[in-house]
Design an enzyme around this catalytic site. Structure first.
Site, PDB file in Angstrom:
ATOM      1  N   HIS A  26       0.847  -1.190   0.000  1.00 20.40           N
ATOM      2  CA  HIS A  26       0.000   0.000   0.000  1.00 20.40           C
ATOM      3  C   HIS A  26       0.884   1.242   0.000  1.00 20.40           C
ATOM      4  O   HIS A  26       1.881   1.307   0.718  1.00 20.40           O
ATOM      5  CB  HIS A  26      -0.907   0.012   1.232  1.00 20.40           C
ATOM      6  CG  HIS A  26      -1.972  -1.041   1.179  1.00 20.40           C
ATOM      7  ND1 HIS A  26      -3.210  -0.865   1.761  1.00 20.40           N
ATOM      8  CD2 HIS A  26      -1.998  -2.270   0.613  1.00 20.40           C
ATOM      9  CE1 HIS A  26      -3.951  -1.946   1.557  1.00 20.40           C
ATOM     10  NE2 HIS A  26      -3.222  -2.814   0.869  1.00 20.40           N
ATOM     11  N   THR A  27       0.518   2.213  -0.808  1.00 18.16           N
ATOM     12  CA  THR A  27       1.377   3.374  -0.982  1.00 18.16           C
ATOM     13  C   THR A  27       1.602   4.127   0.329  1.00 18.16           C
ATOM     14  O   THR A  27       0.691   4.255   1.161  1.00 18.16           O
ATOM     15  CB  THR A  27       0.804   4.337  -2.033  1.00 18.16           C
ATOM     16  OG1 THR A  27       1.729   5.425  -2.226  1.00 18.16           O
ATOM     17  CG2 THR A  27      -0.543   4.891  -1.607  1.00 18.16           C
TER      18      THR A  27
END
Length: 213
Positions: free
Chosen positions: A82-83
């Site tokens: 996840h960024t």
């Protein structure tokens, strides 16, 4: 010897030649690399062990020749990341329909770490985890349940969470020589002739063979 067959040993359906069971064009496996699984069908390696490997990312899993991969080893790809560039780790772009977002931006939900590259003659232990973007050098050993987050040099033993170097398998001189010899690239019959030298550590015999070639 037939590296294209599925099972290298008679009556052993827990061990497969990995190249023979992988169909995804973005998973590339060298000859004689084996995978053993005593929990699941080893032919399902692509489904059970290569995770978050979505075609939209175009990333690859590349595994060299003569590798040994133990039961439960996992390869985690980009979409597991996840960024962290956003103020939130929530993957809004994946749920573009829910939030009225542009589907073209779906890959911004995660940070792209890149391919996983495994060298030749690498031993990956039981339930080890290899993260995206990692390169593991020829002859390395990955300990059981190790989580590899960074590159591993050739002929290095690593273990722990995250993985840390434990020791080098050989002296610097021997490692340098082995990386020049590259016995895994020899013709099969030549490897067969020199198996006893490989097993006994007679590197001078391997070096002299390479020089004659």
């Amino acid at each position: 010897m037939d590296p294209e067959k599925i099972y290298p040993r008679t009556n052993d359906h827990e061990t497969v030649y990995l190249k023979s069971v992988v169909k995804d064009p973005n998973i590339l496996v060298g000859n004689f690399t084996i995978y053993n699984d005593f929990v699941h069908d080893p032919r399902q390696f692509e489904k059970n062990n290569v995770l978050y490997h979505y075609p939209i990312n175009h990333d690859k899993l590349v595994i060299g020749k003569f590798c040994s991969i133990a039961c439960g080893a996992k390869f985690l790809f980009t979409s597991a990341n996840h960024t962290q560039r956003s103020l939130s780790t929530y993957p809004f772009p994946i749920f573009f329909e829910e939030w009225g977002l542009d589907v073209q931006n779906i890959t911004s939900a995660w940070d792209n770490k890149g391919d996983i590259i495994i060298g030749n003659d690498v031993w990956i232990g039981y339930e080890a985890v290899i993260l995206s973007g990692v390169t593991i050098g020829d002859g390395a050993v990955i300990g059981a349940r190790t989580v590899v987050t960074r590159d591993v040099p050739p002929y290095t033993v690593v273990g722990g969470v995250p993985a840390k170097p434990i020791r080098e398998r050989f002296s610097a001189g021997t490692i340098s020589a082995m990386l020049k010899i590259k016995w895994w690239d020899w013709p099969e019959e030549k490897i067969k002739q020199h198996i006893s030298d490989i097993q006994a550590g007679r590197i001078e015999r391997l070096q002299s063979f390479g020089e004659r070639e």
